[in-house]
Motif scaffolding. Structure first.
Motif, PDB file in Angstrom:
ATOM      1  N   TYR A  62       8.554 -20.646 -11.602  1.00  0.00           N
ATOM      2  CA  TYR A  62       9.556 -21.225 -12.503  1.00  0.00           C
ATOM      3  C   TYR A  62       9.079 -22.527 -13.158  1.00  0.00           C
ATOM      4  O   TYR A  62       9.731 -23.020 -14.077  1.00  0.00           O
ATOM      5  CB  TYR A  62      10.853 -21.499 -11.754  1.00  0.00           C
ATOM      6  N   TYR A  66       4.667 -27.937 -13.889  1.00  0.00           N
ATOM      7  CA  TYR A  66       5.122 -28.933 -12.900  1.00  0.00           C
ATOM      8  C   TYR A  66       4.334 -28.779 -11.600  1.00  0.00           C
ATOM      9  O   TYR A  66       3.925 -29.778 -10.994  1.00  0.00           O
ATOM     10  CB  TYR A  66       6.615 -28.749 -12.646  1.00  0.00           C
ATOM     11  N   ILE A 104      10.106 -28.547  -2.097  1.00  0.00           N
ATOM     12  CA  ILE A 104      10.583 -28.535  -3.485  1.00  0.00           C
ATOM     13  C   ILE A 104      11.100 -27.132  -3.785  1.00  0.00           C
ATOM     14  O   ILE A 104      10.337 -26.167  -3.700  1.00  0.00           O
ATOM     15  CB  ILE A 104       9.458 -28.906  -4.464  1.00  0.00           C
ATOM     16  N   TYR A 105      12.389 -27.062  -4.089  1.00  0.00           N
ATOM     17  CA  TYR A 105      13.019 -25.757  -4.318  1.00  0.00           C
ATOM     18  C   TYR A 105      13.390 -25.640  -5.793  1.00  0.00           C
ATOM     19  O   TYR A 105      14.259 -26.354  -6.292  1.00  0.00           O
ATOM     20  CB  TYR A 105      14.259 -25.613  -3.447  1.00  0.00           C
ATOM     21  N   LEU A 106      12.684 -24.728  -6.508  1.00  0.00           N
ATOM     22  CA  LEU A 106      12.979 -24.480  -7.919  1.00  0.00           C
ATOM     23  C   LEU A 106      13.935 -23.298  -7.990  1.00  0.00           C
ATOM     24  O   LEU A 106      13.528 -22.148  -7.801  1.00  0.00           O
ATOM     25  CB  LEU A 106      11.694 -24.180  -8.689  1.00  0.00           C
ATOM     26  N   GLU A 107      15.197 -23.584  -8.255  1.00  0.00           N
ATOM     27  CA  GLU A 107      16.220 -22.544  -8.200  1.00  0.00           C
ATOM     28  C   GLU A 107      16.148 -21.596  -9.393  1.00  0.00           C
ATOM     29  O   GLU A 107      16.420 -20.396  -9.258  1.00  0.00           O
ATOM     30  CB  GLU A 107      17.603 -23.186  -8.122  1.00  0.00           C
ATOM     31  N   ASN A 121      18.361 -26.205 -12.039  1.00  0.00           N
ATOM     32  CA  ASN A 121      18.643 -26.973 -10.834  1.00  0.00           C
ATOM     33  C   ASN A 121      17.448 -26.919  -9.889  1.00  0.00           C
ATOM     34  O   ASN A 121      17.117 -25.869  -9.357  1.00  0.00           O
ATOM     35  CB  ASN A 121      19.891 -26.407 -10.140  1.00  0.00           C
ATOM     36  N   TRP A 122      16.799 -28.052  -9.705  1.00  0.00           N
ATOM     37  CA  TRP A 122      15.685 -28.175  -8.760  1.00  0.00           C
ATOM     38  C   TRP A 122      16.098 -29.160  -7.669  1.00  0.00           C
ATOM     39  O   TRP A 122      16.772 -30.153  -7.949  1.00  0.00           O
ATOM     40  CB  TRP A 122      14.419 -28.675  -9.455  1.00  0.00           C
ATOM     41  N   GLN A 123      15.669 -28.905  -6.437  1.00  0.00           N
ATOM     42  CA  GLN A 123      16.065 -29.755  -5.310  1.00  0.00           C
ATOM     43  C   GLN A 123      14.831 -30.212  -4.527  1.00  0.00           C
ATOM     44  O   GLN A 123      13.889 -29.434  -4.348  1.00  0.00           O
ATOM     45  CB  GLN A 123      17.017 -28.998  -4.380  1.00  0.00           C
ATOM     46  N   ALA A 143       8.867 -34.407 -12.622  1.00  0.00           N
ATOM     47  CA  ALA A 143       9.840 -33.464 -13.184  1.00  0.00           C
ATOM     48  C   ALA A 143      10.348 -33.951 -14.538  1.00  0.00           C
ATOM     49  O   ALA A 143      10.562 -33.142 -15.468  1.00  0.00           O
ATOM     50  CB  ALA A 143      10.995 -33.266 -12.220  1.00  0.00           C
TER      51      ALA A 143
END
Length: 402
Positions: A62, A66, A104-107, A121-123, A143
């Motif tokens: 995704y 990055y 790092i979670y790329l939703e 939404n990235w967390q 980011a």
């Protein structure tokens, strides 16, 4: 009275331990604290700056650009283990167990969501309890760079030139014009810290000789001999009070001089022009004002600790009473650093708090001399009241011979 004062002063001078706490410690405490805080702070910041964090990125497809930015960043290294993480909960567990430092979670894909008029939404999953932590700021910065490039490409595709994009995204730019000078800005931040050092040291300068002049005399059995001399009890108390006051003032003098010397030394070594220009404007007259405020505080503490020492049966009991008193002094100082707490006609009447606020105003260069006079008058009145109580206390047989 002066004969008692001379006697007690000679005994005080012969006491090496008391002289150390009254004179040597205040001279050493400022350079030690400044050096220690500066060294530990710089070491902690340097360690945090140089630390390389292990990361795990979920749904890398995704955000390929990055992912490359993070991979080549000097502060991050990719997780090389065999475990696989696919959810936020798994990333949390991995961080808690120390398997990785950050997840790092790329939703979703930002290019697709942007085409739909939505945000991706990235967390970032990490432990934010550390005092100095650059993980989130660095990942967010990377980011933001990726986000800016996507926005720029999208706007160009819509026919908006790069030169006009900033004006369209932010039609109005607001800038801050601060009326406070550099000294006032730094004084507001650092001025509240100085009373934490000055006022407890003034109390310490009064406590050590007071314990010996009251409870110490009782324990050695020399108090009865003093009472048999042709000197009134009021004169005895005043003689002892002057000795304790002189000790406290000596501690205050050495403390203020030490602060002035080490601030001037620090200015010579600090490379920041802002700090230099701010503290170079603190004059000798400002230090004299700080000392003038400490004089009535020293008288208040001297009367108070002498009364406590007279009441105590033994040296050890007097020390036990001084401990909660020392803690109690920090409460009014703490009040002075509370949000929106400023020097006013009301706060000028609060003991200790008024002096702490006034010292901060002096460091800022915004002191009101009318309020300063009010503080001195209020402090002198309280010191006189406590001294009268101390004289009355010393006149009671049930107190002297408990």
């Amino acid at each position: 009275m002066f004969e008692v004062f001379k006697k007690e002063l000679l005994e005080l001078i012969r006491d090496i331990k008391t002289l150390f706490f009254v004179l040597a410690l205040p001279m050493l405490i400022f350079p030690v604290i400044m050096a220690l805080v500066g060294f530990l702070g710089s070491q902690a910041a340097l360690k945090a700056e140089q630390k390389v964090h292990t990361y795990y990125l979920v749904n890398e497809q995704y955000g390929q650009a990055y992912a490359e930015r993070v991979f080549y960043h000097k502060s991050f290294k990719k997780y090389a283990g065999d475990e696989q993480f696919t959810s936020i909960e798994q990333l949390k567990q991995a961080v808690r167990e120390g398997v990785i430092d950050v997840g790092i979670y790329l939703e979703n894909d930002p290019e697709k969501t942007l085409a739909q008029g939505k945000q991706a939404n990235w967390q970032v999953v990490f432990n934010d309890a550390q005092s100095i932590n650059f993980i989130y700021d660095r990942l967010r910065s990377l980011a933001n760079e990726f986000s800016d490039s996507l926005r720029e490409q999208t706007l160009v595709s819509l026919g908006i030139e790069k030169t006009k994009q900033q004006a369209i995204l932010q039609p109005i730019q607001i800038s801050k014009v601060d009326t406070a000078d550099k000294r006032e800005n730094l004084g507001e931040k650092l001025g509240a810290f100085i009373p934490y050092l000055l006022i407890p040291l003034v109390l310490m300068g009064a406590s050590y000789p007071a314990i010996d002049l009251g409870a110490g005399e009782k324990e050695r059995g020399t108090l009865e001999t003093l009472l048999l001399t042709p000197v009134t009890r009021t004169q005895l108390v005043l003689g002892k009070f002057l000795t304790v006051l002189l000790s406290s003032l000596a501690c205050a003098t050495v403390t203020v001089l030490s602060m002035a010397v080490w601030v001037s030394v620090a200015i010579g070594f600090v490379e920041l022009d802002t700090v230099k220009s701010a503290f170079s404007s603190v004059t000798g007259a400002d230090f004299l004002l700080i000392f003038a405020l400490l004089v009535p505080i020293a008288a208040i503490f001297s009367s108070l600790v002498l009364a406590i020492s007279i009441y105590a049966r033994t040296f050890k009991e007097a020390q036990n009473y001084m401990a909660p008193l020392s803690m109690g002094v920090f409460l009014p100082i703490l009040i002075s650093v509370m949000p929106n707490m400023e020097l006013s006609a009301k706060t000028a009447l609060i003991p200790v708090t008024n002096v702490a606020l006034a010292i901060k105003e002096i460091i800022k260069g915004t002191v009101d001399y009318g309020l300063l006079s009010m503080i001195v008058i209020a402090s002198v009145a309280l010191a006189a009241l406590l001294l009268a109580f101390c004289v009355r206390w010393f006149s009671k047989e049930e107190v002297l011979f408990r």
